[in-house]
Structure formats: structure tokens, C-alpha cells
Design a protein around this motif. Structure first.
Motif, PDB file in Angstrom:
ATOM      1  N   SER A 136       5.186 -11.249   1.716  1.00  0.00           N
ATOM      2  CA  SER A 136       4.956 -12.528   1.050  1.00  0.00           C
ATOM      3  C   SER A 136       5.511 -12.532  -0.374  1.00  0.00           C
ATOM      4  O   SER A 136       5.679 -13.591  -0.970  1.00  0.00           O
ATOM      5  CB  SER A 136       3.456 -12.853   1.009  1.00  0.00           C
ATOM      6  N   LEU A 137       5.793 -11.335  -0.931  1.00  0.00           N
ATOM      7  CA  LEU A 137       6.361 -11.251  -2.272  1.00  0.00           C
ATOM      8  C   LEU A 137       7.825 -11.698  -2.245  1.00  0.00           C
ATOM      9  O   LEU A 137       8.568 -11.334  -1.329  1.00  0.00           O
ATOM     10  CB  LEU A 137       6.273  -9.814  -2.799  1.00  0.00           C
ATOM     11  N   THR A 162       4.225   0.495   1.059  1.00  0.00           N
ATOM     12  CA  THR A 162       5.218  -0.303   0.342  1.00  0.00           C
ATOM     13  C   THR A 162       6.566   0.386   0.340  1.00  0.00           C
ATOM     14  O   THR A 162       7.611  -0.250   0.518  1.00  0.00           O
ATOM     15  CB  THR A 162       4.752  -0.574  -1.096  1.00  0.00           C
ATOM     16  N   TYR A 186       5.622  -4.987 -13.634  1.00  0.00           N
ATOM     17  CA  TYR A 186       4.818  -6.186 -13.855  1.00  0.00           C
ATOM     18  C   TYR A 186       5.464  -7.066 -14.928  1.00  0.00           C
ATOM     19  O   TYR A 186       5.488  -8.302 -14.794  1.00  0.00           O
ATOM     20  CB  TYR A 186       3.390  -5.818 -14.273  1.00  0.00           C
ATOM     21  N   THR A 216      -3.008  -3.969  -6.804  1.00  0.00           N
ATOM     22  CA  THR A 216      -3.496  -5.312  -6.469  1.00  0.00           C
ATOM     23  C   THR A 216      -4.846  -5.200  -5.766  1.00  0.00           C
ATOM     24  O   THR A 216      -5.031  -4.351  -4.896  1.00  0.00           O
ATOM     25  CB  THR A 216      -2.497  -6.051  -5.558  1.00  0.00           C
ATOM     26  N   TYR A 238       8.298  -8.881 -13.304  1.00  0.00           N
ATOM     27  CA  TYR A 238       7.811  -9.826 -12.288  1.00  0.00           C
ATOM     28  C   TYR A 238       7.197 -11.081 -12.927  1.00  0.00           C
ATOM     29  O   TYR A 238       7.420 -12.189 -12.448  1.00  0.00           O
ATOM     30  CB  TYR A 238       6.741  -9.158 -11.425  1.00  0.00           C
ATOM     31  N   HIS A 239       6.392 -10.881 -13.972  1.00  0.00           N
ATOM     32  CA  HIS A 239       5.520 -11.973 -14.417  1.00  0.00           C
ATOM     33  C   HIS A 239       5.641 -12.389 -15.883  1.00  0.00           C
ATOM     34  O   HIS A 239       4.943 -13.306 -16.295  1.00  0.00           O
ATOM     35  CB  HIS A 239       4.057 -11.596 -14.136  1.00  0.00           C
ATOM     36  N   TYR A 263       2.605  -1.550  -7.965  1.00  0.00           N
ATOM     37  CA  TYR A 263       2.203  -2.950  -8.092  1.00  0.00           C
ATOM     38  C   TYR A 263       1.321  -3.356  -6.911  1.00  0.00           C
ATOM     39  O   TYR A 263       0.277  -3.992  -7.084  1.00  0.00           O
ATOM     40  CB  TYR A 263       3.445  -3.839  -8.156  1.00  0.00           C
ATOM     41  N   VAL A 264       1.730  -2.989  -5.713  1.00  0.00           N
ATOM     42  CA  VAL A 264       0.933  -3.315  -4.519  1.00  0.00           C
ATOM     43  C   VAL A 264      -0.361  -2.506  -4.525  1.00  0.00           C
ATOM     44  O   VAL A 264      -1.440  -3.029  -4.240  1.00  0.00           O
ATOM     45  CB  VAL A 264       1.743  -3.041  -3.238  1.00  0.00           C
ATOM     46  N   TRP A 293       5.198 -17.061  -5.723  1.00  0.00           N
ATOM     47  CA  TRP A 293       4.453 -15.801  -5.817  1.00  0.00           C
ATOM     48  C   TRP A 293       3.062 -16.006  -5.219  1.00  0.00           C
ATOM     49  O   TRP A 293       2.376 -16.965  -5.546  1.00  0.00           O
ATOM     50  CB  TRP A 293       4.327 -15.361  -7.272  1.00  0.00           C
ATOM     51  N   SER A 332      -4.070 -11.571  -5.807  1.00  0.00           N
ATOM     52  CA  SER A 332      -3.157 -11.383  -6.932  1.00  0.00           C
ATOM     53  C   SER A 332      -3.647 -12.037  -8.215  1.00  0.00           C
ATOM     54  O   SER A 332      -3.068 -11.822  -9.281  1.00  0.00           O
ATOM     55  CB  SER A 332      -1.775 -11.956  -6.585  1.00  0.00           C
TER      56      SER A 332
END
Length: 374
Positions: free
Chosen positions: A136-137, A215, A311, A239, A314-315, A235-236, A76, A248
Motif C-alpha cells: 500500500s506504500l 519488508t 522518514y 509502524t 518520505y514525509h 520504517y515498517v 500514503w 501510520s
């Protein structure tokens, strides 16, 4: 393998990949030809269908097979630097019948007003930086699989009236148009104003709407659930972005501030939902049809909670490595139905159990989700 098209012509060689109803076929001579699925005779269509089935995918997403594991395994990103300078290519001059067209590395800008290259170069940094950040995600964005040399179309309008006539929704500052996979943007939202002679930059403005719509363009295609379509774009958008760089780090605090705070973020953006949010059952929310999700009086709330849920997956969920949501994404990309894909998110839990885990996660971040009783 021999593929026969309607009319009798035969191609001999091997399928490389299938994309957008086309077969990319490497002939026995070594050249790669593009063959329309519709042009194949019944035996040829059956042969291609068998090849796709053996790859484990569907006709729509067969081109992604064999590349997804690498796309999902990337770390990530913490900080993503966009280009420091933009090289533009002028493709077409402005006239009464033609738009002004410039191209950067990944975008084609189609403009209905006179504008100097230096102005386009400046705001093209946002577009190219967003492209780099989304790619890059580790979510296997569908834009990875555009045909080589293709550009993402961006239509720029000198005034809001032209933007609305082209299909931009009233009151919006940019929109993604699925029918031709383009983004429409009125020039004033890019932080420039027309002086009567030229475009000049004004004070810094928020780019959240644009990064959100970009996005959508970069991830278009798969039929994801509404919460993930909009939550992923949010999400994008949430950021931190400064001068061509996406940051991020400290993302959780920023996401919660973006959703909750009355005054929004320091650039004025945010959902501003407060610290107590009344919600339908999570299962119902995760199954909302897109028209109900994005329309009506609850749209702003749906977008904000969609961001929190994205989120979370994702995290946080499953140890914070996004394993379950990657499985969900891959399942949808390979043509599986939403019901089967969401089972991968549940990972053996009931929706009620997931709801309680998600509620506790949000409560620790300062947002109390008050789910309706069954």
C-alpha cells in the motif's frame, strides 16, 4: 516481431514484459510464452535489448516500466487492515524427508515440526497484513512484480538450533536470505511454545524483527543504498501494529521514540540511541557500503539514523510528498547508478546543505545529530 532461439525455433508476436532474465512474449496466436534470455540467438538478444532501451529501462527492471507511475501515485496509507481470517492450503505433509508445507494467499510456509493449522493461521495474519501494508506504500515495492501465482517462501523452525543450522545468524530472531529470497524464522519468536504435545500461544511478543525481514523480502532486487535498504525496513518495523492492522497515524512521534527512548516502545522494541547521536558526515553515511553499514559496533546506530533519514524523505523533504525519494527509487529501479540517483535526492543542494536541513528536522523531534567536522 520475430524472436529466434538457439536451435532455430521462431516465435512471432510481441514482447509483453521482461523479468528475471525471461521474456514474456505474446504470440500471434494469442498465447503468452516465457522465453529465457539465454536461449535467444545473438540477433534475438539484440532485438530484445533494443526494445528495453526504447522503454527507457534496463534488462533487470524492464518489467516495471509503464507500471511505476501508478505505483508511486497512490496516497500514503493511514490505516491498513490485514485479513481477519486466513485460508490455508495444505501442500505437503511432514515426514523424515519432507517438510510440512502450508500456503496462504501470498506465502508458502515450510515447517520442520508438527504444528496445527490454527497456529499457522494465527501468525499468518502478521505476514499477510505486512504484505498488504508494504504494497500500500507508494514506493513501487518489487514484490508487486512477482510472477502470477508465486508465493513468498517462509521457513519456520521448531527450535533455534535448527534455525541456526539453516543459516540464521546467532542471536537473531529472523533473517531474510537474498540467495533464495526466503525468510527464516524460529517458531518461538512468533509467541508460541512447545508443550511437549503441541504449540501453544504465550503472551504477546514484539513482531518488529519479522516485519523488518518481511519488508526486505517484499522489496528485494534493486541495489539501493544501505541507509534506504535498512531504513525502509525499519520504517515498517516501527509502524504501530495491532492484531492485523498497521496504523501510520502519529508516525513521526513513534519513529523518534523508536530511535531515541532508553526504554524503547511499549513492546520493548527500538534502537534506544538517546537524544544525542555522534555521526560521520551525512554524505559519507549515505554512501556507506552495506557490509560497513550493517556490521560492527555502529550497526545499531546506522539502522536508527537510516530510519530517521527514510522518514525525513518520505514525509518532510520537499514539502512532505516524498517526491524526491520516489524519483530516487524509480531511478535505481530503472538501473541508474547510486551516484546519479542520489542527485535526485539532493535536488540541487550540496550534501552539506542537506545535512543541515536533516539535522534541524531531527532536532525538532528531540534528537540532536552531532555530525563530524570535515
Amino acid at each position: 516481431m520475430m524472436l529466434r532461439v538457439v536451435g532455430g525455433k521462431v516465435h512471432e508476436g510481441a514482447i509483453q514484459f521482461v523479468r528475471n532474465e525471461s521474456i514474456y512474449f505474446k504470440t500471434s496466436e494469442g498465447s503468452v510464452v516465457r522465453i529465457s534470455m539465454a536461449s535467444l540467438n545473438p540477433a534475438g538478444k539484440k532485438m530484445v535489448g533494443s526494445w528495453i532501451w526504447k522503454q527507457g529501462g534496463s534488462k533487470e527492471y524492464a518489467s516495471w516500466i509503464g507500471t511505476t507511475d501508478q505505483s508511486f501515485s497512490k496516497p500514503w496509507p493511514r490505516t491498513v487492515y490485514g485479513p481477519t481470517s486466513i485460508q490455508l492450503k495444505k501442500v505437503q505433509s511432514l515426514s523424515k524427508k519432507k517438510l510440512l508445507i502450508y500456503e496462504s494467499s501470498h506465502y508458502r510456509f515450510l515447517i520442520n515440526t508438527k504444528v496445527e493449522p490454527r497456529v499457522i493461521q494465527r501468525f499468518a495474519v502478521l505476514f499477510e497484513a505486512t504484505h498488504k501494508f508494504v504494497f500500500s506504500l507508494p514506493i513501487n515495492a518489487s514484490g508487486h512484480y512477482m510472477e502470477k501465482g508465486s508465493k513468498f517462501p517462509i521457513y519456520l523452525f521448531g527450535d533455534f538450533a535448527s534455525y541456526y543450522r539453516a543459516g540464521g545468524p546467532q542471536g537473531s530472531a529472523g533473517v531474510y536470505m537474498p540467495r533464495n529470497q526466503s525468510v527464516l524464522v524460529p517458531m518461538p519468536v512468533l509467541g508460541v511454545r512447545w508443550t511437549g504435545r503441541k504449540w501453544e500461544y504465550e503472551k504477546r511478543v514484539s513482531n518488529r524483527v519479522l516485519s523488518h525481514e518481511l519488508t526486505h523480502q517484499l522489496c528485494a532486487g534493486p541495489a539501493f543504498a544501505s541507509w534506504y535498504i535498512e531504513g525502509g525496513a525499519e520504517y515498517v518495523a516501527s509502524t504501530r501494529y495491532t492484531h492485523g492492522v498497521y496504523h501510520s497515524n502519529n508516525g513521526k512521534q513513534r519513529v523518534f521514540d523508536y530511535v531515541r527512548d532508553k526504554d524503547g516502545l511499549d513492546d520493548g522494541s527500538g534502537r534506544r540511541l538517546g537524544s544525542r547521536i555522534a555521526m560521520m558526515q551525512l554524505e559519507d553515511f549515505m554512501k556507506l557500503p552495506y557490509a560497513h553499514f550493517s556490521g560492527g559496533r555502529d550497526a545499531n546506530k546506522n539502522y536508527g539514523v537510516g530510519l530517521l533519514l527514510t522518514y525525513y524523505f518520505y514525509h518532510h523533504d520537499g514539502g512532505g510528498e516524498a517526491k524526491r525519494v520516489k524519483q530516487y527509487i524509480k531511478a535505481v529501479q530503472l538501473g541508474k547508478g547510486e551516484r546519479a540517483a542520489q542527485k535526485l535526492l539532493l535536488a540541487g543542494r550540496s550534501y552539506a546543505q542537506l545535512q543541515e536541513e536533516f539535522r534541524k528536522f531531527c532536532a525538532k523531534g528531540g534528537i540532536n545529530l552531532e555530525f563530524a567536522k570535515k
